[in-house]
Scaffold this motif. Structure first.
Motif, PDB file in Angstrom:
ATOM      1  N   ASP A 279      -0.969  -1.096  -4.436  1.00 21.29           N
ATOM      2  CA  ASP A 279      -2.266  -0.433  -4.242  1.00 21.29           C
ATOM      3  C   ASP A 279      -2.047   1.071  -4.146  1.00 21.29           C
ATOM      4  O   ASP A 279      -1.198   1.534  -3.372  1.00 21.29           O
ATOM      5  CB  ASP A 279      -2.908  -0.927  -2.937  1.00 21.29           C
TER       6      ASP A 279
ATOM      7  N   GLY B  91       0.824  -1.204   0.000  1.00 17.54           N
ATOM      8  CA  GLY B  91       0.000   0.000   0.000  1.00 17.54           C
ATOM      9  C   GLY B  91       0.858   1.254   0.000  1.00 17.54           C
ATOM     10  O   GLY B  91       1.847   1.343   0.742  1.00 17.54           O
TER      11      GLY B  91
ATOM     12  N   PHE C  26      -7.159  -4.213   4.982  1.00 18.55           N
ATOM     13  CA  PHE C  26      -6.114  -3.254   5.365  1.00 18.55           C
ATOM     14  C   PHE C  26      -6.240  -2.892   6.846  1.00 18.55           C
ATOM     15  O   PHE C  26      -7.225  -3.257   7.489  1.00 18.55           O
ATOM     16  CB  PHE C  26      -6.106  -2.006   4.460  1.00 18.55           C
ATOM     17  N   SER C  27      -5.231  -2.202   7.342  1.00 24.29           N
ATOM     18  CA  SER C  27      -5.125  -1.846   8.773  1.00 24.29           C
ATOM     19  C   SER C  27      -5.122  -3.085   9.650  1.00 24.29           C
ATOM     20  O   SER C  27      -5.584  -3.039  10.795  1.00 24.29           O
ATOM     21  CB  SER C  27      -6.244  -0.886   9.203  1.00 24.29           C
TER      22      SER C  27
ATOM     23  N   GLN D 299     -12.323  -4.178  -0.732  1.00 26.17           N
ATOM     24  CA  GLN D 299     -11.184  -3.795   0.117  1.00 26.17           C
ATOM     25  C   GLN D 299     -11.722  -3.078   1.346  1.00 26.17           C
ATOM     26  O   GLN D 299     -12.320  -2.018   1.232  1.00 26.17           O
ATOM     27  CB  GLN D 299     -10.225  -2.872  -0.647  1.00 26.17           C
TER      28      GLN D 299
ATOM     29  N   ALA E 162      -0.176   4.558   0.490  1.00 27.01           N
ATOM     30  CA  ALA E 162      -0.755   5.755   1.114  1.00 27.01           C
ATOM     31  C   ALA E 162       0.242   6.413   2.067  1.00 27.01           C
ATOM     32  O   ALA E 162       1.114   5.740   2.643  1.00 27.01           O
ATOM     33  CB  ALA E 162      -2.017   5.377   1.898  1.00 27.01           C
TER      34      ALA E 162
ATOM     35  N   SER F  99     -14.645  -0.441  -2.032  1.00 24.19           N
ATOM     36  CA  SER F  99     -13.910  -0.380  -0.775  1.00 24.19           C
ATOM     37  C   SER F  99     -14.751   0.321   0.286  1.00 24.19           C
ATOM     38  O   SER F  99     -15.661   1.091  -0.041  1.00 24.19           O
ATOM     39  CB  SER F  99     -12.599   0.391  -1.007  1.00 24.19           C
ATOM     40  N   ASN F 100     -14.406   0.048   1.548  1.00 27.91           N
ATOM     41  CA  ASN F 100     -15.092   0.685   2.682  1.00 27.91           C
ATOM     42  C   ASN F 100     -16.603   0.444   2.620  1.00 27.91           C
ATOM     43  O   ASN F 100     -17.392   1.382   2.725  1.00 27.91           O
ATOM     44  CB  ASN F 100     -14.764   2.175   2.733  1.00 27.91           C
TER      45      ASN F 100
ATOM     46  N   ASP G 129       6.955  -9.144   6.418  1.00 26.73           N
ATOM     47  CA  ASP G 129       5.529  -9.212   6.103  1.00 26.73           C
ATOM     48  C   ASP G 129       5.276 -10.230   4.987  1.00 26.73           C
ATOM     49  O   ASP G 129       4.360 -11.059   5.073  1.00 26.73           O
ATOM     50  CB  ASP G 129       4.987  -7.828   5.709  1.00 26.73           C
TER      51      ASP G 129
ATOM     52  N   GLY H  72       1.609  -1.337   4.424  1.00 30.05           N
ATOM     53  CA  GLY H  72       2.184  -0.109   3.874  1.00 30.05           C
ATOM     54  C   GLY H  72       3.482   0.224   4.572  1.00 30.05           C
ATOM     55  O   GLY H  72       3.861   1.388   4.648  1.00 30.05           O
ATOM     56  N   THR H  73       4.142  -0.799   5.075  1.00 30.93           N
ATOM     57  CA  THR H  73       5.377  -0.551   5.822  1.00 30.93           C
ATOM     58  C   THR H  73       6.380   0.290   5.027  1.00 30.93           C
ATOM     59  O   THR H  73       6.493   0.144   3.812  1.00 30.93           O
ATOM     60  CB  THR H  73       6.043  -1.887   6.260  1.00 30.93           C
ATOM     61  N   SER H  74       7.100   1.144   5.762  1.00 28.42           N
ATOM     62  CA  SER H  74       8.146   1.964   5.139  1.00 28.42           C
ATOM     63  C   SER H  74       9.529   1.411   5.460  1.00 28.42           C
ATOM     64  O   SER H  74      10.537   2.068   5.207  1.00 28.42           O
ATOM     65  CB  SER H  74       8.055   3.413   5.662  1.00 28.42           C
TER      66      SER H  74
ATOM     67  N   HIS I  73      10.838  -4.889   7.528  1.00 23.95           N
ATOM     68  CA  HIS I  73       9.430  -5.262   7.702  1.00 23.95           C
ATOM     69  C   HIS I  73       8.813  -5.731   6.380  1.00 23.95           C
ATOM     70  O   HIS I  73       7.939  -6.597   6.376  1.00 23.95           O
ATOM     71  CB  HIS I  73       8.627  -4.081   8.264  1.00 23.95           C
TER      72      HIS I  73
HETATM   73  N1  LIG Z   1      -9.389   1.729   0.888  1.00 19.41           N
HETATM   74  C1  LIG Z   1      -9.067   2.548   1.857  1.00 19.41           C
HETATM   75  O1  LIG Z   1      -9.843   3.403   2.265  1.00 19.41           O
HETATM   76  C2  LIG Z   1      -7.729   2.404   2.526  1.00 19.41           C
HETATM   77  C3  LIG Z   1      -7.541   2.995   3.785  1.00 19.41           C
HETATM   78  C4  LIG Z   1      -6.300   2.820   4.412  1.00 19.41           C
HETATM   79  C5  LIG Z   1      -5.290   2.107   3.783  1.00 19.41           C
HETATM   80  N2  LIG Z   1      -5.510   1.574   2.540  1.00 19.41           N
HETATM   81  C6  LIG Z   1      -4.423   0.881   1.830  1.00 19.41           C
HETATM   82  O2  LIG Z   1      -3.815  -0.061   2.690  1.00 19.41           O
HETATM   83  C7  LIG Z   1      -2.419   0.212   2.767  1.00 19.41           C
HETATM   84  C8  LIG Z   1      -1.874  -0.235   4.105  1.00 19.41           C
HETATM   85  O3  LIG Z   1      -2.444   0.574   5.118  1.00 19.41           O
HETATM   86  P1  LIG Z   1      -2.613  -0.007   6.571  1.00 19.41           P
HETATM   87  O4  LIG Z   1      -3.540   0.916   7.283  1.00 19.41           O
HETATM   88  O5  LIG Z   1      -2.932  -1.465   6.485  1.00 19.41           O
HETATM   89  O6  LIG Z   1      -1.192  -0.017   7.168  1.00 19.41           O
HETATM   90  P2  LIG Z   1      -0.085   1.101   7.289  1.00 19.41           P
HETATM   91  O7  LIG Z   1      -0.653   2.452   7.419  1.00 19.41           O
HETATM   92  O8  LIG Z   1       0.865   0.846   6.233  1.00 19.41           O
HETATM   93  O9  LIG Z   1       0.539   0.770   8.672  1.00 19.41           O
HETATM   94  C9  LIG Z   1       1.261  -0.391   8.879  1.00 19.41           C
HETATM   95  C10 LIG Z   1       1.957  -0.166  10.217  1.00 19.41           C
HETATM   96  O10 LIG Z   1       2.430  -1.394  10.658  1.00 19.41           O
HETATM   97  C11 LIG Z   1       3.840  -1.311  10.857  1.00 19.41           C
HETATM   98  N3  LIG Z   1       4.413  -2.607  10.420  1.00 19.41           N
HETATM   99  C12 LIG Z   1       4.292  -3.203   9.207  1.00 19.41           C
HETATM  100  N4  LIG Z   1       4.928  -4.395   9.206  1.00 19.41           N
HETATM  101  C13 LIG Z   1       5.453  -4.535  10.455  1.00 19.41           C
HETATM  102  C14 LIG Z   1       6.218  -5.552  11.069  1.00 19.41           C
HETATM  103  N5  LIG Z   1       6.566  -6.656  10.399  1.00 19.41           N
HETATM  104  N6  LIG Z   1       6.565  -5.388  12.366  1.00 19.41           N
HETATM  105  C15 LIG Z   1       6.228  -4.277  13.035  1.00 19.41           C
HETATM  106  N7  LIG Z   1       5.492  -3.262  12.491  1.00 19.41           N
HETATM  107  C16 LIG Z   1       5.121  -3.396  11.216  1.00 19.41           C
HETATM  108  C17 LIG Z   1       4.312  -0.173  10.026  1.00 19.41           C
HETATM  109  O11 LIG Z   1       5.452   0.428  10.563  1.00 19.41           O
HETATM  110  P3  LIG Z   1       6.824   0.498   9.706  1.00 19.41           P
HETATM  111  O12 LIG Z   1       6.578   1.436   8.581  1.00 19.41           O
HETATM  112  O13 LIG Z   1       7.814   0.985  10.701  1.00 19.41           O
HETATM  113  O14 LIG Z   1       7.085  -0.909   9.265  1.00 19.41           O
HETATM  114  C18 LIG Z   1       3.113   0.783  10.086  1.00 19.41           C
HETATM  115  O15 LIG Z   1       3.174   1.595  11.234  1.00 19.41           O
HETATM  116  C19 LIG Z   1      -2.320   1.722   2.503  1.00 19.41           C
HETATM  117  O16 LIG Z   1      -1.040   2.120   2.114  1.00 19.41           O
HETATM  118  C20 LIG Z   1      -3.331   1.847   1.390  1.00 19.41           C
HETATM  119  O17 LIG Z   1      -2.763   1.417   0.181  1.00 19.41           O
HETATM  120  C21 LIG Z   1      -6.714   1.691   1.917  1.00 19.41           C
END
Ligand SMILES: NC(=O)c1ccc[n+]([C@@H]2O[C@H](COP(=O)([O-])OP(=O)(O)OC[C@H]3O[C@@H](n4cnc5c(N)ncnc54)[C@H](OP(=O)(O)O)[C@@H]3O)[C@@H](O)[C@H]2O)c1
Length: 277
Positions: free
Chosen positions: A38, A14, A202-203, A175, A16, A153-154, A256, A246-248, A252
């Motif tokens: 995504d 992801g 997600f989340s 999604q 975002a 989505s949502n 993942d 969406g890890t940065s 990770h």
């Molecule tokens: N359709 C929608 O409305 C909607 C809404 C929200 C999101 N999304 C999509 O979903 C994607 C992902 O969003 P999300 O809300 O799932 O997650 P996210 O915002 O990417 O957050 C993931 C969190 O988990 C941590 N993390 C990931 N892998 C880890 C690991 N192995 N160990 C420890 N911490 C870990 C990350 O930190 P680090 O960066 O430090 O790893 C981050 O703080 C978005 O980028 C977007 O593409 C869609």
């Protein structure tokens, strides 16, 4: 359309909230092994042109070609956007859909995406006439070869049921934010499973902190030599979900991806299903 469209990968990266790190992180994710990306034509939360730059860098480096990737973008209503709109707000919704997807194809420098998703219905409760107009416009884009699949989505179960009453064609993809305390979105997942709709969650980490801290997850993680986040992704995979991260963080990213490949016993999956909801 790309001549060889990939099947949907097991994990989506992801893009975002990455702003000026979007290009570098997209490229890094592809280098780490992600093949599904995504994004959305919603500048408020995504920098889609940056995703395109990251893809271009990965193509130039010879890591992947367009045909190796599953690219997903979204149409977002004006209420979900800021002032940086990807369409003319005075145009009809149908035209806005076409303008938004045309902008995405330009950002991502391709003739077609693999999936085009309605970011969220216009009402939090019902599938409205506006949604019906948008869905028909999305179908026209698909028929014109600008996307392979369509999704929403949502959504609540209620949206999906009303959508099914209003349209002959169901979405190929749903999604949703996946809360463990709501049974990991059990009702919507069941609806999807019965209709062969791909459920993307997600989340999975950020909405489920209580799961990550739960002793059962710690036990399973210790047994498998994994970390709690990996157990959540392994669970998602075992239940047929397509997870997003969406890890940065480069480490990770690898963890993942490996997590989705961990095998959990049927008893462990059942226990996690009803861990907190
Ligand atoms: N359709 C929608 O409305 C909607 C809404 C929200 C999101 N999304 C999509 O979903 C994607 C992902 O969003 P999300 O809300 O799932 O997650 P996210 O915002 O990417 O957050 C993931 C969190 O988990 C941590 N993390 C990931 N892998 C880890 C690991 N192995 N160990 C420890 N911490 C870990 C990350 O930190 P680090 O960066 O430090 O790893 C981050 O703080 C978005 O980028 C977007 O593409 C869609």
């Amino acid at each position: 359309m790309p001549s060889q469209v990939p099947r949907i990968p097991d994990f989506l990266y992801g893009t975002a909230w990455k702003e000026d790190r979007t290009a570098a992180l997209t490229e890094l994710a592809i280098r780490a092994g992600f093949r599904g990306i995504d994004t959305a034509n919603q500048r408020r939360h995504y920098f889609e042109a940056g995703v395109g730059e990251g893809l271009a860098a990965a193509y130039r480096a010879g890591i992947v070609t367009r045909a190796d990737l599953f690219l997903q973008t979204k149409f977002t209503y004006q209420r979900g956007q800021d002032h940086r709109l990807p369409y003319d707000p005075s145009a009809s919704l149908s035209e806005q859909v076409a303008q938004s997807l045309a902008g995405s194809l330009e950002h991502l420098d391709c003739d077609a995406v693999d999936s085009f998703v309605l970011h969220g219905p216009s009402s939090n409760y019902d599938w409205t006439e506006d949604d019906a107009e948008v869905w028909e416009a999305m179908r026209r884009e698909r028929d014109a070869g600008h996307t392979r699949l369509l999704g929403v989505s949502n959504v609540l179960l209620r949206h999906l049921e009303q959508m099914a009453d209003a349209h002959a064609e169901p979405p190929a993809i749903v999604q949703n934010r996946c809360y463990a305390r709501l049974g990991w979105d059990r009702e919507v997942r069941l609806f999807c499973r019965e209709r062969n709709i791909v459920y993307q969650g997600f989340s999975l980490l950020t909405a489920n902190v209580e799961v990550l801290r739960h002793p059962l997850i710690a036990q399973l993680a210790a047994r498998l030599g994994a970390n709690p986040a990996q157990i959540v992704f392994a669970f998602a995979h075992a239940t047929g979900m397509l997870p997003l991260t969406g890890t940065s963080n480069a480490e990770h990213m690898k963890l993942d991806l490996a997590g989705a490949g961990l095998a959990l016993s049927a008893e462990a999956v059942e226990a996690i299903e009803s861990l907190v909801g």
